[in-house]
Design an enzyme around this catalytic site. Structure first.
Site, PDB file in Angstrom:
ATOM      1  N   GLY A 180       0.486  -1.224   0.451  1.00 16.88           N
ATOM      2  CA  GLY A 180       0.036  -0.449   0.463  1.00 16.88           C
ATOM      3  C   GLY A 180       1.280   1.033   0.605  1.00 16.88           C
ATOM      4  O   GLY A 180       0.508   2.142  -0.752  1.00 16.88           O
ATOM      5  N   HIS A 181       1.922   1.064   0.585  1.00 17.22           N
ATOM      6  CA  HIS A 181       2.669   2.467   0.819  1.00 17.22           C
ATOM      7  C   HIS A 181       3.431   2.730  -0.459  1.00 17.22           C
ATOM      8  O   HIS A 181       3.903   3.464  -1.330  1.00 17.22           O
ATOM      9  CB  HIS A 181       4.157   2.099   1.947  1.00 17.22           C
ATOM     10  N   GLN A 187      -5.963   5.723   0.483  1.00 16.18           N
ATOM     11  CA  GLN A 187      -7.857   5.627   0.909  1.00 16.18           C
ATOM     12  C   GLN A 187      -8.150   4.940   2.095  1.00 16.18           C
ATOM     13  O   GLN A 187      -8.952   5.648   3.069  1.00 16.18           O
ATOM     14  CB  GLN A 187      -8.416   5.627  -0.485  1.00 16.18           C
ATOM     15  N   GLN A 242      -8.536  10.909   8.096  1.00 11.19           N
ATOM     16  CA  GLN A 242      -7.038  11.383   8.343  1.00 11.19           C
ATOM     17  C   GLN A 242      -6.721  11.784   7.264  1.00 11.19           C
ATOM     18  O   GLN A 242      -5.978  13.372   7.364  1.00 11.19           O
ATOM     19  CB  GLN A 242      -5.950  10.543   8.151  1.00 11.19           C
ATOM     20  N   ILE A 297      -5.116  -0.732  -1.020  1.00  8.69           N
ATOM     21  CA  ILE A 297      -4.028  -1.501  -1.472  1.00  8.69           C
ATOM     22  C   ILE A 297      -5.329  -3.049  -0.407  1.00  8.69           C
ATOM     23  O   ILE A 297      -4.704  -2.984   0.742  1.00  8.69           O
ATOM     24  CB  ILE A 297      -2.909  -1.472  -1.583  1.00  8.69           C
ATOM     25  N   MET A 353      -4.278  -3.351   3.626  1.00  3.90           N
ATOM     26  CA  MET A 353      -3.194  -3.913   3.818  1.00  3.90           C
ATOM     27  C   MET A 353      -2.974  -2.770   5.403  1.00  3.90           C
ATOM     28  O   MET A 353      -2.846  -1.535   4.630  1.00  3.90           O
ATOM     29  CB  MET A 353      -1.947  -3.746   3.158  1.00  3.90           C
TER      30      MET A 353
END
Length: 292
Positions: free
Chosen positions: A33-34, A145, A150, A173, A181
């Site tokens: 995801g990152h 997302q 946040q 993701i 994740m």
């Protein structure tokens, strides 16, 4: 790839890079995801900066700051492979020197959902992101997302404080079974990990109910809650169907909406969401499959 640990190192490196600079703030222990954010920056910006900083100000007194997963060596190898130009990895005393007194608070959108359970959390998030923006001075900053509230808080802060930064929110993701994740997924044992897929299933139930014609937000919440409660290892914190920009709970869905939840599995609290925007559902990307 350069690594900066002091403000002077960061500022000296920053002068070498072509603009626009794209920035991804992280707390490390990176997952796909990152990396999807980093790859998006690489496509859209001339230079890529990533921060790794576990922010103590966003952890409550009973939360997992000490045990939060860390693997700096692996993180740096992954970022180098993605073509990152600079990693900014400050020490806590750099971000919060002795006698620190200044905080950024975003009012209304910080109060519901995560903010109700973690009342000082978004003060810590907004403060550290403002400091990171001030240090890195990017033209674009990228968020996922998955952390929907946040993203709302950061967008509001940027608007209110006139930061000249474009906030880009990218699809979350998911694992192949739908679990979003998260670095905290490592806390789940095998039974809990299997149970955790209920979050995605519950959101899919809500989406299906909407697509079958249901527009009453209370009934959609009930559909989601029923699915979650059918899994015995879960304990609900909240289930929300709210406006995606104000986070005010909806009665009727007549345009955009954010379906979100926080659910405990064991001692681990997992969050997830589906976003309805302009008639299209943004549900995230299953591993190896296109966004749905």
């Amino acid at each position: 790839m350069q690594i900066a640990k002091t403000l002077d190192e960061l500022r000296n490196a920053r002068q070498q890079f072509n603009e626009p600079i794209g920035f991804v703030p992280t707390m490390g222990f990176l997952h796909p995801g990152h990396l999807s954010l980093v790859k998006r920056v690489r496509l859209e910006c001339s230079s890529v900066v990533v921060s790794i900083f576990i922010n103590p100000a966003q952890f409550g007194p009973q939360e997992d700051l000490v045990d939060y997963p860390r693997d700096m060596g692996k993180d740096l190898a992954l970022l180098k492979a993605c073509g990152v130009d600079l990693v900014w990895a400050p020490k806590p005393e750099t971000m919060y020197p002795g006698g620190y007194q200044t905080w950024v608070e975003v009012d209304r959108v910080s109060k519901p959902l995560e903010g109700a359970r973690r009342p000082r959390h978004f003060r810590g998030v907004a403060t550290v992101v403002a400091k990171l923006f001030n240090a890195v001075q990017p033209q674009k900053a990228y968020f996922g997302q998955k952390d929907a509230q946040q993203a709302v808080v950061i967008r509001q802060m940027v608007k209110d404080l006139n930061f000249p930064i474009d906030i880009v929110v990218c699809p979350l993701i998911r694992e192949i079974d739908g679990l979003a994740m998260s670095s905290r997924n490592v806390y789940l044992n095998s039974n809990q990990r299997q149970a955790a897929s209920v979050l995605y299933r519950a959101l899919k139930k809500g989406q299906s109910s909407y697509e079958s014609g249901e527009r009453n937000a209370k009934k959609l919440r009930e559909v989601i809650i029923k699915e979650i409660d059918a899994e015995p290892l879960t304990h609900r914190d909240y289930v929300s169907v709210a406006h995606p920009d104000t986070l005010v709970e909806l009665d009727i869905i007549d345009q955009d909406a954010l379906m979100s939840m926080a659910v405990y599995i064991g001692k681990t609290c997992l969050i997830d969401n589906f976003l309805l925007r302009n008639g299209n559902w943004h549900t995230g990307q299953l591993t190896g499959e296109p966004e749905g």
